[in-house]
Design an enzyme around this catalytic site. Structure first.
Site, PDB file in Angstrom:
ATOM      1  N   ARG A  14      62.085  41.743   9.134  1.00 24.38           N
ATOM      2  CA  ARG A  14      61.519  41.239   7.873  1.00 24.38           C
ATOM      3  C   ARG A  14      62.451  41.511   6.698  1.00 24.38           C
ATOM      4  NH1 ARG A  14      55.126  41.940   8.589  1.00 24.38           N
ATOM      5  NH2 ARG A  14      54.895  40.194  10.042  1.00 24.38           N
ATOM      6  N   GLU A  58      61.318  36.799  17.359  1.00 20.83           N
ATOM      7  CA  GLU A  58      60.145  36.045  17.818  1.00 20.83           C
ATOM      8  C   GLU A  58      60.126  35.900  19.336  1.00 20.83           C
ATOM      9  OE1 GLU A  58      57.454  35.299  16.396  1.00 20.83           O
ATOM     10  OE2 GLU A  58      58.047  35.845  14.369  1.00 20.83           O
ATOM     11  N   GLN A  87      54.604  38.186  24.376  1.00 20.57           N
ATOM     12  CA  GLN A  87      54.014  39.037  25.433  1.00 20.57           C
ATOM     13  C   GLN A  87      54.400  40.508  25.311  1.00 20.57           C
ATOM     14  OE1 GLN A  87      52.334  37.213  27.778  1.00 20.57           O
ATOM     15  NE2 GLN A  87      53.295  35.231  27.733  1.00 20.57           N
ATOM     16  N   LEU A 140      62.593  45.127  29.259  1.00 20.17           N
ATOM     17  CA  LEU A 140      61.750  44.430  28.286  1.00 20.17           C
ATOM     18  C   LEU A 140      60.879  43.386  29.008  1.00 20.17           C
ATOM     19  CD1 LEU A 140      61.202  44.410  25.233  1.00 20.17           C
ATOM     20  CD2 LEU A 140      62.943  42.670  24.971  1.00 20.17           C
ATOM     21  N   GLY A 141      61.301  43.017  30.223  1.00 19.05           N
ATOM     22  CA  GLY A 141      60.500  42.095  31.042  1.00 19.05           C
ATOM     23  C   GLY A 141      60.659  40.636  30.639  1.00 19.05           C
ATOM     24  N   TYR A 143      55.217  27.436  18.942  1.00 13.20           N
ATOM     25  CA  TYR A 143      55.024  28.657  18.160  1.00 13.20           C
ATOM     26  C   TYR A 143      56.352  29.167  17.589  1.00 13.20           C
ATOM     27  CZ  TYR A 143      54.690  33.399  16.745  1.00 13.20           C
ATOM     28  OH  TYR A 143      54.817  34.527  15.985  1.00 13.20           O
ATOM     29  N   ASP A 181      50.000  31.391  17.649  1.00 17.67           N
ATOM     30  CA  ASP A 181      50.002  32.119  18.923  1.00 17.67           C
ATOM     31  C   ASP A 181      48.579  32.601  19.209  1.00 17.67           C
ATOM     32  OD1 ASP A 181      49.620  34.128  17.117  1.00 17.67           O
ATOM     33  OD2 ASP A 181      51.236  35.412  17.828  1.00 17.67           O
ATOM     34  N   CYS A 226      41.982  41.786  12.498  1.00 19.77           N
ATOM     35  CA  CYS A 226      41.187  40.870  13.329  1.00 19.77           C
ATOM     36  C   CYS A 226      41.638  41.008  14.782  1.00 19.77           C
ATOM     37  CB  CYS A 226      41.331  39.430  12.831  1.00 19.77           C
ATOM     38  SG  CYS A 226      40.077  38.344  13.528  1.00 19.77           S
ATOM     39  N   CYS A 256      36.018  44.008  10.181  1.00 17.09           N
ATOM     40  CA  CYS A 256      35.576  42.997   9.216  1.00 17.09           C
ATOM     41  C   CYS A 256      35.304  43.587   7.824  1.00 17.09           C
ATOM     42  CB  CYS A 256      34.315  42.308   9.730  1.00 17.09           C
ATOM     43  SG  CYS A 256      34.579  41.515  11.323  1.00 17.09           S
ATOM     44  N   CYS A 285      34.714  34.065   6.209  1.00 20.85           N
ATOM     45  CA  CYS A 285      34.749  34.014   7.677  1.00 20.85           C
ATOM     46  C   CYS A 285      33.356  33.696   8.209  1.00 20.85           C
ATOM     47  CB  CYS A 285      35.238  35.352   8.224  1.00 20.85           C
ATOM     48  SG  CYS A 285      35.138  35.439  10.016  1.00 20.85           S
TER      49      CYS A 285
HETATM   50  S1  SF4 Z   1      35.952  38.917   8.945  1.00 22.09           S
HETATM   51 FE1  SF4 Z   1      36.464  37.319  10.415  1.00 22.09          FE
HETATM   52  S2  SF4 Z   1      38.686  37.094  10.246  1.00 22.09           S
HETATM   53 FE2  SF4 Z   1      38.123  39.047   9.276  1.00 22.09          FE
HETATM   54  S3  SF4 Z   1      38.335  40.584  10.907  1.00 22.09           S
HETATM   55 FE3  SF4 Z   1      36.206  39.897  10.901  1.00 22.09          FE
HETATM   56  S4  SF4 Z   1      36.176  38.257  12.408  1.00 22.09           S
HETATM   57 FE4  SF4 Z   1      38.308  38.568  11.858  1.00 22.09          FE
END
Ligand code: SF4
Length: 365
Positions: free
Chosen positions: A30, A42, A47, A85-86, A125, A143, A197, A204, A213
């Site tokens: 980055r 990338e 995996q 690393l496979g 991707y 992905d 997530c 959440c 969401c």
């Molecule tokens: S609010 Fe929705 S997008 Fe955020 S972590 Fe929870 S399920 Fe994932």
């Protein structure tokens, strides 16, 4: 779905980008916009966990700092850096692509979707990640992590395993990616999937996009996305021959240039087929590989490894060369190797485990 996308598009971009500015993970790739570095990172991340990738990425970039250096290197050197690393086809594809980029693209990684996707190992991707992060183009990078976030944000309860479902999610992601800061937006989704997530127990309560969401309040977060159950992985057995010459060097072979673990080195041998004894299979495999007859004695080492499609138990037997001189039949190459030579050659994890066990009971020269 597209209606809801149009509705939340702007708040989603705003919230995600603001969150990313403060919470992005600090990762070595980055610190640069160099398309070469983005590409290598990338591919390595496919995996593979981020913390596993970091030291490999740093070693790789140190050994092959640009696309021309990589293209000029022998593939064996690239496989050696990749060792453990496979998914070694990634390394072979990177190497093959570097030669195409050098020969046909003047050493510049293409910045057009159709062109970059013709390179070996670069699919939707990876193309999206390189084009958005390195070139700032408004292309999605979808992905498994991003699919999961989209399914949850939009409460998509249909399975997205099939190509049609995945195409729909790509279209959805394409509608959401902004024309400015596309790379940051894609990386924000990657970071959100990795840190908040998550597959299990998404956080959440601290999610920056929780207020928009759709599944957040339903409690269904962990049941979405709906995926097909993976079939049970079959078990396979393999047998390997430990054969020394008079100078106590070990006989090793180079695998064929295509197929599982292509071009890596290993002990002679192969898979055990049902209905045949393990030693009979070993003798047959070695005859096929090298056109020599061997006698197989006691088991010296055993190791297990899980590949994508099967689990392998490999046993290595103390063997003697009875008849013939080795010649490369179904393998690419063969050689008698000392310990220091073995260390320099690329080998898979299970073969390294076996060699370490063999060396502890029967020192090599
Ligand atoms: S609010 Fe929705 S997008 Fe955020 S972590 Fe929870 S399920 Fe994932």
């Amino acid at each position: 779905m597209m209606k809801y996308a149009a509705k939340i598009k702007n708040p989603l971009r705003r919230k995600l980008l603001a969150w990313y500015r403060h919470h992005q993970r600090s990762l070595p790739w980055r610190n640069t916009n160099d398309p070469y570095c983005i590409w290598i990172s990338e591919i390595m991340l496919q995996q593979t966990r981020v913390d596993t990738v970091i030291p490999y990425y740093e070693r790789f970039i140190k050994s092959f700092p640009d696309v021309r250096t990589l293209a000029n290197a022998p593939v064996q050197d690239v496989l050696k850096i990749w060792e453990n690393l496979g998914y070694y086809s990634r390394a072979r594809n990177i190497h093959a692509a570097s030669r195409i980029i050098t020969d046909r693209c003047g050493g510049r990684i293409p910045d057009k979707s159709e062109e970059i996707k013709t390179l070996p190992g670069i699919g939707d991707y990876t193309a999206g990640a390189i084009l958005s992060i390195a070139y700032g183009l408004a292309v999605p990078a979808v992905d498994g992590n991003v699919r999961r976030i989209l399914c949850r944000l939009f409460a998509i309860r249909k399975s997205v395993d099939d190509p049609r479902g995945q195409k729909k999610l790509r279209d959805l992601a394409a509608a959401l990616v902004p024309s400015r800061h596309a790379g940051d937006f894609n990386q924000a989704l990657m970071d959100l999937g990795a840190t908040i997530c998550r597959v299990k127990k998404p956080d959440c309560l601290i999610c920056p996009v929780g207020s928009i969401c759709r599944v957040r309040l339903s409690g269904l977060q962990e049941s979405i996305p709906v995926t097909r159950k993976n079939p049970a992985i079959p078990r396979k057995q393999g047998a390997a021959a430990v054969i020394f010459d008079a100078s106590h060097r070990l006989l090793i072979v180079q695998r064929p240039s295509s197929g599982l673990l292509a071009s890596l080195w290993k002990l002679p041998g192969g898979f055990v087929h049902d209905g045949k004894s393990i030693k009979k299979c070993l003798r047959d495999c070695v005859r096929e590989e090298l056109n020599i007859s061997i006698a197989a004695g006691s088991c010296l080492a055993s190791a297990d490894h899980t590949y994508t499609h099967f689990r392998l138990t490999l046993q290595a037997f103390d063997c003697r060369l009875m008849k013939g001189n080795p010649e490369a039949r179904t393998c690419q190459n063969w050689r008698w190797a000392t310990t220091s030579q073995l260390e320099k050659l690329p080998m898979s994890k299970i073969d390294r485990k076996i060699l370490a066990e063999v060396a502890s009971s029967s020192p090599l020269s």
